[in-house]
Design an enzyme around this catalytic site. Sequence first.
Site, mmCIF file in Angstrom:
data_model
loop_
_atom_site.group_PDB
_atom_site.id
_atom_site.type_symbol
_atom_site.label_atom_id
_atom_site.label_comp_id
_atom_site.label_asym_id
_atom_site.label_seq_id
_atom_site.Cartn_x
_atom_site.Cartn_y
_atom_site.Cartn_z
ATOM 1 N N THR A 157 -10.314 -6.766 2.957
ATOM 2 C CA THR A 157 -9.609 -7.115 4.189
ATOM 3 C C THR A 157 -8.175 -6.588 4.090
ATOM 4 O OG1 THR A 157 -9.001 -9.286 3.326
ATOM 5 C CG2 THR A 157 -11.043 -9.161 4.615
ATOM 6 N N GLY A 181 -4.866 -7.635 4.521
ATOM 7 C CA GLY A 181 -3.826 -8.312 3.739
ATOM 8 C C GLY A 181 -4.151 -8.372 2.265
ATOM 9 N N CYS A 182 -5.424 -8.544 1.958
ATOM 10 C CA CYS A 182 -5.861 -8.634 0.563
ATOM 11 C C CYS A 182 -5.797 -7.276 -0.124
ATOM 12 C CB CYS A 182 -7.284 -9.183 0.503
ATOM 13 S SG CYS A 182 -7.496 -10.763 1.340
ATOM 14 N N SER A 183 -6.172 -6.222 0.588
ATOM 15 C CA SER A 183 -6.238 -4.881 0.009
ATOM 16 C C SER A 183 -4.913 -4.134 0.025
ATOM 17 C CB SER A 183 -7.276 -4.043 0.758
ATOM 18 O OG SER A 183 -8.571 -4.525 0.503
ATOM 19 N N LEU A 186 -3.810 -8.054 -3.671
ATOM 20 C CA LEU A 186 -4.381 -7.493 -4.900
ATOM 21 C C LEU A 186 -3.480 -6.416 -5.522
ATOM 22 C CD1 LEU A 186 -6.634 -7.348 -7.018
ATOM 23 C CD2 LEU A 186 -7.869 -5.809 -5.465
#
Length: 186
Positions: free
Chosen positions: A72, A74-76, A80
């Site tokens: 996703t 924000g996560c990528s 992370l």
Amino acid sequence: MSATLARRGISFFKFAQYTKPLQCSVRSMSIKVGDSIPSVDLFEDSPTTSVNSGTLCSSGKVVIFAVPGAFTPGCSLTHLPGYVNDSDAIKAKGVKELVCVSVNDPFVMAAWGKAHGTEGKIRMLADPCAEFTKALGLGQDVAVLGGVRSKRYSMVVEDGKITQLNVEPDGKGLSCSLAVNTLPQL
């Protein structure tokens, strides 16, 4: 319903005697600093490689951060990569394991980790049925991602006890759970 049962020769009370009571799900309370980490099996790389959270965190210092979903935006783009970039600095503070958890299958987590160069830096653990997430009381319903997902958080666990916990206020934002904000807490 009573009329239908009566036509079949069954009294409502006899019917009620053999049915299960209504099952309601109860939202568990969120875990807090000082609590023990729950002992739940997570999965690394495949469904055959389980990693028990209690065993993983039983001794030493472990940093766990969770995201609503692999791949996703924000996560990528932010969450992370921040931990990948700061992994050496985090481990230099005495952290034996750096762990990313998401409610995804282990194949997705492995592919996401490979895409971001996490090997040797961050363990990518899948919580496919959200059992760990629910045990922490940090689940949220994100329908567009398929249902129950983890709130975004970071935590420090020392010898099985949570010593720091940073849960994003809306469960999805990118502030207190980022690597840059977790690092000073170590």
